[in-house]
Design a protein around this motif. Structure first.
Motif, PDB file in Angstrom:
ATOM      1  N   ALA A 158      -7.765  -4.299  -1.041  1.00 32.85           N
ATOM      2  CA  ALA A 158      -7.294  -4.328   0.343  1.00 32.85           C
ATOM      3  C   ALA A 158      -8.041  -5.419   1.096  1.00 32.85           C
ATOM      4  N   TYR A 159      -7.378  -6.008   2.080  1.00 32.46           N
ATOM      5  CA  TYR A 159      -8.023  -7.028   2.898  1.00 32.46           C
ATOM      6  C   TYR A 159      -7.237  -7.192   4.197  1.00 32.46           C
ATOM      7  N   SER A 160      -7.887  -7.835   5.167  1.00 29.91           N
ATOM      8  CA  SER A 160      -7.212  -8.173   6.416  1.00 29.91           C
ATOM      9  C   SER A 160      -6.673  -9.590   6.273  1.00 29.91           C
ATOM     10  N   PRO A 161      -5.370  -9.802   6.444  1.00 32.29           N
ATOM     11  CA  PRO A 161      -4.797 -11.131   6.225  1.00 32.29           C
ATOM     12  C   PRO A 161      -5.290 -12.154   7.236  1.00 32.29           C
ATOM     13  N   GLU A 162      -5.017 -13.404   6.950  1.00 30.00           N
ATOM     14  CA  GLU A 162      -5.531 -14.513   7.745  1.00 30.00           C
ATOM     15  C   GLU A 162      -5.154 -14.411   9.215  1.00 30.00           C
ATOM     16  N   SER A 163      -4.048 -13.763   9.516  1.00 30.33           N
ATOM     17  CA  SER A 163      -3.604 -13.645  10.903  1.00 30.33           C
ATOM     18  C   SER A 163      -4.588 -12.873  11.769  1.00 30.33           C
ATOM     19  N   GLY A 164      -5.489 -12.093  11.137  1.00 28.83           N
ATOM     20  CA  GLY A 164      -6.502 -11.361  11.888  1.00 28.83           C
ATOM     21  C   GLY A 164      -6.092  -9.973  12.299  1.00 28.83           C
ATOM     22  N   SER A 165      -4.908  -9.540  11.954  1.00 23.11           N
ATOM     23  CA  SER A 165      -4.489  -8.180  12.266  1.00 23.11           C
ATOM     24  C   SER A 165      -3.755  -7.598  11.073  1.00 23.11           C
ATOM     25  N   GLY A 166      -3.773  -6.281  10.969  1.00 18.05           N
ATOM     26  CA  GLY A 166      -3.093  -5.625   9.872  1.00 18.05           C
ATOM     27  C   GLY A 166      -3.946  -5.517   8.626  1.00 18.05           C
ATOM     28  N   VAL A 167      -3.416  -4.802   7.637  1.00 21.31           N
ATOM     29  CA  VAL A 167      -4.091  -4.577   6.360  1.00 21.31           C
ATOM     30  C   VAL A 167      -3.076  -4.792   5.245  1.00 21.31           C
ATOM     31  N   THR A 168      -3.487  -5.502   4.207  1.00 24.68           N
ATOM     32  CA  THR A 168      -2.658  -5.705   3.026  1.00 24.68           C
ATOM     33  C   THR A 168      -3.328  -5.039   1.834  1.00 24.68           C
ATOM     34  N   VAL A 169      -2.555  -4.300   1.042  1.00 28.50           N
ATOM     35  CA  VAL A 169      -3.074  -3.635  -0.160  1.00 28.50           C
ATOM     36  C   VAL A 169      -2.323  -4.176  -1.369  1.00 28.50           C
ATOM     37  N   VAL A 170      -3.076  -4.702  -2.330  1.00 32.17           N
ATOM     38  CA  VAL A 170      -2.507  -5.281  -3.544  1.00 32.17           C
ATOM     39  C   VAL A 170      -2.825  -4.367  -4.723  1.00 32.17           C
ATOM     40  N   ASP A 171      -1.797  -4.018  -5.487  1.00 38.58           N
ATOM     41  CA  ASP A 171      -1.969  -3.233  -6.708  1.00 38.58           C
ATOM     42  C   ASP A 171      -2.258  -4.207  -7.846  1.00 38.58           C
ATOM     43  N   ARG A 172      -3.495  -4.242  -8.321  1.00 40.91           N
ATOM     44  CA  ARG A 172      -3.873  -5.199  -9.358  1.00 40.91           C
ATOM     45  C   ARG A 172      -3.287  -4.844 -10.722  1.00 40.91           C
ATOM     46  N   THR A 173      -2.770  -3.626 -10.876  1.00 46.26           N
ATOM     47  CA  THR A 173      -2.135  -3.247 -12.139  1.00 46.26           C
ATOM     48  C   THR A 173      -0.694  -3.729 -12.202  1.00 46.26           C
ATOM     49  N   GLY A 174      -0.146  -4.163 -11.056  1.00 42.97           N
ATOM     50  CA  GLY A 174       1.218  -4.659 -11.016  1.00 42.97           C
ATOM     51  C   GLY A 174       2.284  -3.582 -10.952  1.00 42.97           C
ATOM     52  N   GLN A 175       1.899  -2.317 -10.779  1.00 39.52           N
ATOM     53  CA  GLN A 175       2.877  -1.232 -10.773  1.00 39.52           C
ATOM     54  C   GLN A 175       3.630  -1.130  -9.453  1.00 39.52           C
ATOM     55  N   THR A 176       3.026  -1.580  -8.367  1.00 36.03           N
ATOM     56  CA  THR A 176       3.697  -1.554  -7.069  1.00 36.03           C
ATOM     57  C   THR A 176       3.536  -2.903  -6.389  1.00 36.03           C
ATOM     58  N   LYS A 177       4.449  -3.212  -5.488  1.00 36.02           N
ATOM     59  CA  LYS A 177       4.382  -4.461  -4.743  1.00 36.02           C
ATOM     60  C   LYS A 177       3.302  -4.359  -3.663  1.00 36.02           C
TER      61      LYS A 177
END
Length: 395
Positions: free
Chosen positions: A163-182
């Motif tokens: 998980a991280y806060s994107p460059e825009s400075g607001s919101g949260v992005t969650v990445v599934d490193r296993t590739g099972q979900t977008k």
């Protein structure tokens, strides 16, 4: 990659203190990370630096910070809250003219320190960190890879989610490193996310934004953030979860607070519980160990070394390990390295953190790794704000 043992790199100041027979308790009082001593005699005290004849004399009973020692002599700075680097008073005098006072900080390694980790387990570590505008990912045996532009990276304990806060400075992005979900994105009302942490089981993600603790259940069909606590001060920071995941830990420069997942305050401790200093900063860290509920990893401001003071624009910082059973702590990092933003590995055996060495001046911040007892300090490369996970065995 450069490795060095903190067992051998312990400050010469502390080594010198250990040679004072009959004066040294098991742990001593510190101020700003340095031993705080009392002047017993002034007959051989000599001013260091400053204009000759202009320095007010040292007095018996003065409190001083020990900065260096050599050949039985100590260099000290008089403890004066309003003094600056330009006005502080320095003296050189015999070590025998100084006395310590009992405090929280051990000089020698206490027996409650965790045992060093097995080297083989490092091969399962995965580290996310920031490097300039980029979120980076580091796995043993591979080169760091760029993930996206953003800040405040957080890995789940099994390293499956980032998980991280994107460059825009607001919101949260969650990445599934296993590739099972977008990748999933969650809005935070255009407010900056200062810190985020996964629950121990990786099912939930928590973050602090605009005085609110929000959470999202990542196992839900249509996950949506829910507010579980409000009204936190602007200087508050979210530290992480307790070992069992039943509470979150926050700190606000004076107090460390445990908050239940239902939003209720469960416990509070003044910051002075963990070190000898009762005041902190918003950048300080208080991280419960994921392996031992009695241990707390502390990162806090300290007085920087003389080399750091020549070019640094603020105080230094150091890592301590606090043991609730004994009520004492142990400094893990040497005085020559400013250390901040620590992260436990999920097994509680290793610590990753951002470090800034005294030399070269204004050099880059680096990602360091060490065992939880302070040994095997290793520079891994440039970067800051690490978060650590561990791949399950065999994966």
């Amino acid at each position: 990659m450069k490795a060095q043992s903190l067992a051998l790199a312990t400050s010469a100041v502390l080594v010198g203190l250990c040679l004072w027979p009959g004066r040294l308790p098991a742990q001593i009082l510190t101020k700003g990370g340095d031993p705080l001593l009392t002047v017993l005699a002034i007959g051989q005290a000599v001013p260091v630096g400053g204009k000759k004849g202009k320095t007010p004399p040292l007095a018996v009973g003065d409190k001083v910070r020990l900065e260096a020692q050599r050949d039985g002599m100590a260099e000290v700075v008089v403890e004066e809250p309003e003094a600056s680097a330009q006005t502080e008073r320095r003296f050189r005098l015999p070590q025998t003219a100084l006395a310590t006072a009992p405090g929280k900080t051990h000089l020698d390694k206490p027996d409650w320190l965790p045992a060093p980790a097995e080297a083989a387990t490092e091969s399962r570590d995965v580290v996310a960190y920031a490097d300039g505008p980029w979120i980076m990912l580091l796995t043993p045996g591979a080169k760091p890879t760029r993930v996206a532009k953003g800040s405040a990276p957080a890995l789940s304990r099994d390293a499956a989610f980032l998980a991280y806060s994107p460059e825009s400075g607001s919101g949260v992005t969650v990445v599934d490193r296993t590739g099972q979900t977008k990748p999933r994105k969650f809005a935070t009302q255009n407010a900056f996310v200062r810190s985020m942490h996964f629950s121990p089981d990786g099912r939930r993600l928590f973050w602090l934004v605009d005085g609110r603790i929000e959470t999202v259940d990542l196992t839900a069909t249509n996950p949506s953030p829910v507010v579980i606590h409000t009204g936190l001060p602007s200087d508050c920071s979210l530290q992480g979860s307790t070992r069992d995941g039943t509470a979150l830990v926050v700190q606000d420069m004076t107090t460390v607070t445990w908050i239940g997942l239902d939003g209720k305050r469960l416990r509070q401790e003044p910051i002075g519980t963990f070190t000898d200093d009762p005041w902190g900063s918003s950048a300080d860290t208080y991280l419960p160990s994921p392996a031992d509920e009695a241990l707390m990893l502390v990162a806090r401001d300290v007085v920087g070394s003389a080399a750091f003071a020549r070019w640094g624009n603020g105080p230094g910082a150091a890592l301590y390990l606090y043991d609730a059973k004994s009520g004492t702590n142990y400094r893990l990092t040497p005085r020559s390295l400013t250390a901040a933003f620590p992260a436990w590995t999920p097994d509680g055996k290793r610590i990753y953190f951002a470090g800034l060495p005294d030399t070269p001046a204004n050099g880059p911040q680096g990602i360091y790794r060490m065992n939880a007892d302070g040994t095997e300090l290793t520079l891994l490369g440039k970067g800051w704000m690490p978060s650590a996970g561990m791949r399950p065995e065999g994966r």
